[in-house]
Design an enzyme around this catalytic site. Structure first.
Site, PDB file in Angstrom:
ATOM      1  N   THR A 255       0.834  -1.203   0.000  1.00 16.82           N
ATOM      2  CA  THR A 255       0.000   0.000   0.000  1.00 16.82           C
ATOM      3  C   THR A 255       0.867   1.251   0.000  1.00 16.82           C
ATOM      4  O   THR A 255       1.985   1.256   0.506  1.00 16.82           O
ATOM      5  CB  THR A 255      -0.902   0.093   1.244  1.00 16.82           C
ATOM      6  OG1 THR A 255      -0.094   0.370   2.401  1.00 16.82           O
ATOM      7  CG2 THR A 255      -1.698  -1.179   1.453  1.00 16.82           C
ATOM      8  N   ASP A 256       0.330   2.326  -0.570  1.00 19.89           N
ATOM      9  CA  ASP A 256       0.890   3.636  -0.296  1.00 19.89           C
ATOM     10  C   ASP A 256       0.635   3.911   1.192  1.00 19.89           C
ATOM     11  O   ASP A 256      -0.114   3.184   1.852  1.00 19.89           O
ATOM     12  CB  ASP A 256       0.229   4.689  -1.193  1.00 19.89           C
ATOM     13  CG  ASP A 256       1.159   5.863  -1.515  1.00 19.89           C
ATOM     14  OD1 ASP A 256       2.170   6.033  -0.808  1.00 19.89           O
ATOM     15  OD2 ASP A 256       0.867   6.607  -2.472  1.00 19.89           O
ATOM     16  N   ALA A 257       1.266   4.952   1.726  1.00 21.76           N
ATOM     17  CA  ALA A 257       1.214   5.189   3.175  1.00 21.76           C
ATOM     18  C   ALA A 257      -0.220   5.323   3.674  1.00 21.76           C
ATOM     19  O   ALA A 257      -0.994   6.125   3.152  1.00 21.76           O
ATOM     20  CB  ALA A 257       2.017   6.432   3.524  1.00 21.76           C
TER      21      ALA A 257
END
Length: 485
Positions: A255-257
């Site tokens: 995932t992105d942050a």
């Protein structure tokens, strides 16, 4: 108690945390020993190469197969060189040169540098097709606006990084290039039919999958026809259906942050976001940059609770942890070949510079840098021509706070070189540049994503396709203003 500790370790095995400071605190090492998949390093963790190597050695001392990740894209997004700017041009410059072999060599060199420091996952390359000139978060991080060109260079970047023994993570699926808002602050929407997505945004992902990328990162963007009201990070249709099913990706989905507003606000915080991301099919969850032990424990507790109350199948979390472990296993068995050329990035940046108009009469000009804010992805990294000039006066200004007459008076008989990033959308920049160019010799240097705008009256328009240290030196050299080295 045994079941709880087993679930805790299982949840930890899906998380990429982070920590403050240049030395891993005890809690960060303890979590690794207890099963945390790994940590991401940010600029605040990095002082000099020996310190970075000591940091990664400490993490590896806690558990030998720990993942140590970083956002090292070259160009405008650098962590290793956050204090000075990257010695490599970014993707837009490499796309402008359009030499597939050069792109592979640049990424091989970046990977070699990371591997030498003990970093085994690069959260790069950005493979988004930047189809929107006003995109505030991708821009020069993209290889360009043509899906075919972006796909070819994306595959080359994957090959270069992974030849150095560093796992690549192509981002941001299913494509962040058409957005005009930043997912760090809100949830962007790309409202197009699936056939547009397949023709414009998805070809680079098909190319990196064919090239063997070990990981792909999700985007916190909404594509209504695919994801409904949710970001792709929470969309089973996007991740399990499209990425796994249709495109056949078998590696690790990262995932992105989760601290970004495009995910955390929608879900109600990083913990619920982690549960929703795992349920959709992600494997490794980036919590974010501002992480402490309490936040990790909150996310772990939420995942464990979700398994207990049926929101998450334990088998889904086990599969996620398996894929995270498989990523770590690959980094330990890779047989790297290292790139050692030191001038590679600077030579590549010089090849990317484009000049429209005539560069003449630039003896000791007044160099005016139009200041602009940095994105969260970029961070506060120095940029511009200042560090490379041969003695020409350098003046940083804010466009909306600067009068053309004041600059004319300061310049006197000297020509003016105006340097900026994304000038076409920087407040006050277009008006200032064109007012000056109307009755003063002006050369413009665009170090951001170039639009179709060209200032009326300017003698020359120079495009660098990025603002890295290498791009800045290249521009100074082309203008004849560089310090002799």
């Amino acid at each position: 108690m045994g079941t709880d500790s087993g679930l805790r370790r299982l949840a930890l095995g899906t998380l990429l945390a982070a920590f403050p400071g240049s030395t891993p605190p005890e809690w960060a090492l303890d979590l690794v020993a207890e099963g945390l998949a790994g940590h991401t390093l940010f600029g605040h963790n990095i002082e000099h190469p020996d310190q970075v190597a000591a940091t990664t050695a400490a993490l590896r001392g806690a558990r030998s197969d720990v993942l140590v990740a970083i956002d090292e894209e070259g160009g405008d997004v650098t962590r290793l060189a956050h204090a000075t700017g990257s010695p490599y041009p970014g993707n837009a410059a490499l796309g402008a040169v359009d030499d597939i072999g050069l792109t592979q060599r640049v990424y091989h060199a970046i990977g070699s540098e990371l591997a030498a420091l003990g970093i085994n996952v690069d959260l790069a390359p950005t493979v988004d097709v930047n189809s929107a000139d006003d995109n505030p978060v991708i821009g020069t991080r993209s290889f360009g606006a043509d899906p075919v060109r972006v796909a070819a260079h994306s595959a080359a970047a994957i090959a270069g990084l992974q030849a150095a023994g560093v796992a690549a993570c192509a981002k941001h699926f299913p494509g962040h290039g058409a957005t005009v808002t930043d997912s760090h602050y809100e949830l962007p929407t790309v409202d197009v039919p699936l056939d547009v997505l397949r023709a414009r945004d998805l070809p680079p992902f098909a190319a990196v999958i064919a090239a063997g990328t070990r990981a792909i990162m999700t985007a916190h963007i909404r594509v209504p026809v695919l994801t409904g009201d949710d970001p792709a990070t929470f969309s089973r249709a996007a991740l399990t259906g499209l990425l796994r099913g249709e495109y056949g990706f078998t590696g690790t989905i990262i995932t992105d942050a989760l601290e970004m507003k495009g995910a955390s606000t929608i879900a109600g915080g990083p913990g619920p976001a982690a549960v929703r991301a795992l349920a959709a099919g992600t494997d490794l969850l980036c919590i974010g940059a501002q992480v402490d032990a309490n936040l990790v424990e909150q996310v772990v507790a939420e995942i464990v609770a979700a398994i207990g109350d049926g929101r998450l199948d334990r088998s889904r979390v086990e599969k996620a942890a398996e894929r995270a472990a498989a990523l770590a296993a690959w980094t330990r068995t890779a047989t790297p070949v290292h790139e050692t050329s030191t001038d590679l990035g600077y030579a590549a940046a010089r090849r990317a510079v484009r000049v429209e108009g005539v560069l003449s009469g630039l003896d000791k000009p007044l160099v005016v840098q139009l200041l602009s804010a940095s994105t969260i992805a970029e961070g506060r990294v120095p940029w511009g021509l200042g560090p490379h000039l041969d003695g020409s006066e350098h003046l940083p200004v804010v466009a909306t706070e600067t009068e053309p007459a004041a600059l004319r008076e300061l310049a006197g008989e000297r020509p003016i070189v105006l340097v900026g990033r994304h000038l076409h959308r920087l407040a006050g920049a277009v008006e200032l540049v064109e007012a000056l160019a109307a009755d003063h010799p002006v050369t413009v240097v665009e170090m951001g994503w170039p639009s179709s705008w060209r200032p009326a009256g300017a003698r020359a328009f120079v495009t660098t396709y990025g603002a890295s240290h290498a791009n800045g030196r290249a521009a100074a050299e082309v203008l004849g203003l560089a310090t002799v080295r």
